[in-house]
Design an enzyme around this catalytic site. Structure first.
Site, PDB file in Angstrom:
ATOM      1  N   ASP A   1       0.809  -1.217   0.000  1.00 30.29           N
ATOM      2  CA  ASP A   1       0.000   0.000   0.000  1.00 30.29           C
ATOM      3  C   ASP A   1       0.846   1.272   0.000  1.00 30.29           C
ATOM      4  OD1 ASP A   1      -2.134  -1.702   0.207  1.00 30.29           O
ATOM      5  OD2 ASP A   1      -2.968  -0.803   2.023  1.00 30.29           O
TER       6      ASP A   1
ATOM      7  N   HIS B   1      -6.098   3.356  -3.892  1.00 32.11           N
ATOM      8  CA  HIS B   1      -5.990   3.548  -2.442  1.00 32.11           C
ATOM      9  C   HIS B   1      -6.255   5.011  -2.075  1.00 32.11           C
ATOM     10  CE1 HIS B   1      -5.077   2.049   1.471  1.00 32.11           C
ATOM     11  NE2 HIS B   1      -3.901   2.632   1.613  1.00 32.11           N
TER      12      HIS B   1
ATOM     13  N   HIS C   1      -4.817   9.416   0.937  1.00 31.52           N
ATOM     14  CA  HIS C   1      -4.861   8.538   2.113  1.00 31.52           C
ATOM     15  C   HIS C   1      -5.661   9.135   3.275  1.00 31.52           C
ATOM     16  CE1 HIS C   1      -3.335   5.558   5.052  1.00 31.52           C
ATOM     17  NE2 HIS C   1      -3.002   4.848   3.979  1.00 31.52           N
TER      18      HIS C   1
ATOM     19  N   HIS D   1       3.635  -2.409   3.086  1.00 31.74           N
ATOM     20  CA  HIS D   1       3.668  -1.062   2.515  1.00 31.74           C
ATOM     21  C   HIS D   1       4.959  -0.840   1.746  1.00 31.74           C
ATOM     22  CE1 HIS D   1       0.798  -0.795   5.870  1.00 31.74           C
ATOM     23  NE2 HIS D   1       0.205   0.154   5.161  1.00 31.74           N
TER      24      HIS D   1
END
Length: 274
Positions: free
Chosen positions: A94, A145, A149, A239
């Protein structure tokens, strides 16, 4: 031999991620796997929310579909698990792409001929479209995504749509096709996120094993979390951006060959063609 990106640019049918509905499985006649322990969310840039528990729903199999996806249903929970034959797992990363860490992850995946999923943020992807192109060329799946964020549960419906739409446009420009998967930052979903994601042709994907690598717990700890959590149908969260991800890069180099040596098939899901 045509790469995924060259095929897309040549105007052939999209590959990689295509539509799903209902219970999905890896192979014909397979029964859905039973529920596993709920997954806990873990942000890359902010303090984590309280763990969220969802009933697990299976994903489908891997490989390119023959036709474009049907529009996904509006779900009430994210997909968190796969079903199917054997010891099959999915690795997800991510918050990138980040030119400091993403190339190292891609290099390791290429070395072992493994495909993974990258849930990218638009504000990172817009200046790193070369990495999106590489992901396309090497057969990885790129998911949405959001742009920056945010915690979606604090946004209006219009703001959520903007976060999703802007990111999808950047992905389509750099990757060669719009995303078919979406992951809410922090694992914080709401009805608007599910509805808008479906309108944009995306399925919601969570995870079953959280490495908590965003806390920089040490390479050995990340490796242990992946190896101890490994199992059929598992989706691993790591990540490749949002902070110092050098531990995540080193950990992948350790645990990936071990997973393969112990019989795991590490691949990407596809959605059932319509």
């Amino acid at each position: 031999m045509f790469t995924r990106r060259r095929v897309l640019l040549a105007g052939t049918a999209a590959v990689g991620a295509a539509g799903t509905a209902g219970l999905l499985a890896w192979g014909a006649g397979e029964k859905p796997a039973g529920p596993v322990a709920p997954a806990a969310g873990a942000p890359a840039r902010r303090l984590p929310l309280k763990p969220s528990a969802y009933r697990l729903q299976p994903l489908t199999g891997y490989g390119p579909p023959r036709t474009l996806p049907r529009r996904p249903p509006v779900r009430r929970e994210p997909l968190l698990k796969m079903t199917g034959r054997g010891r099959t797992m999915v690795l997800t990363f991510d918050d990138g792409p980040d030119p400091r860490y993403t190339p190292g992850i891609l290099d390791t995946l290429a070395e072992y001929d493994v495909r993974a999923m990258f849930f990218v943020c638009g504000e990172m992807a817009v200046d790193n479209k070369d990495l999106l192109a590489r992901m396309a060329d090497e057969g990885h799946i790129v998911g949405n995504h959001t742009w920056s964020h945010p915690l979606l549960t604090t946004l209006t419906r219009r703001q959520i749509r903007s976060q999703m739409t802007r990111t999808s446009e950047v992905i389509e420009d750099g990757y060669g096709e719009p995303p078919h998967w979406f992951r809410a930052p922090y694992g914080a979903w709401n009805r608007a996120a599910f509805q808008l994601g479906a309108e944009l042709g995306m399925e919601p994907l969570g995870w079953t094993v959280d490495t908590l690598d965003w806390t920089t717990p040490g390479t050995r700890t990340i490796v242990d979390r992946v190896e101890n959590g490994a199992g059929p149908g598992v989706v691993v969260l790591s990540h490749d951006a949002g902070g110092d991800r050098s531990q995540s890069v080193r950990a992948l180099r350790r645990y990936l060959p071990r997973l393969l040596d112990t019989g795991y098939h590490v691949t990407v899901p596809r959605r059932q063609a319509g």
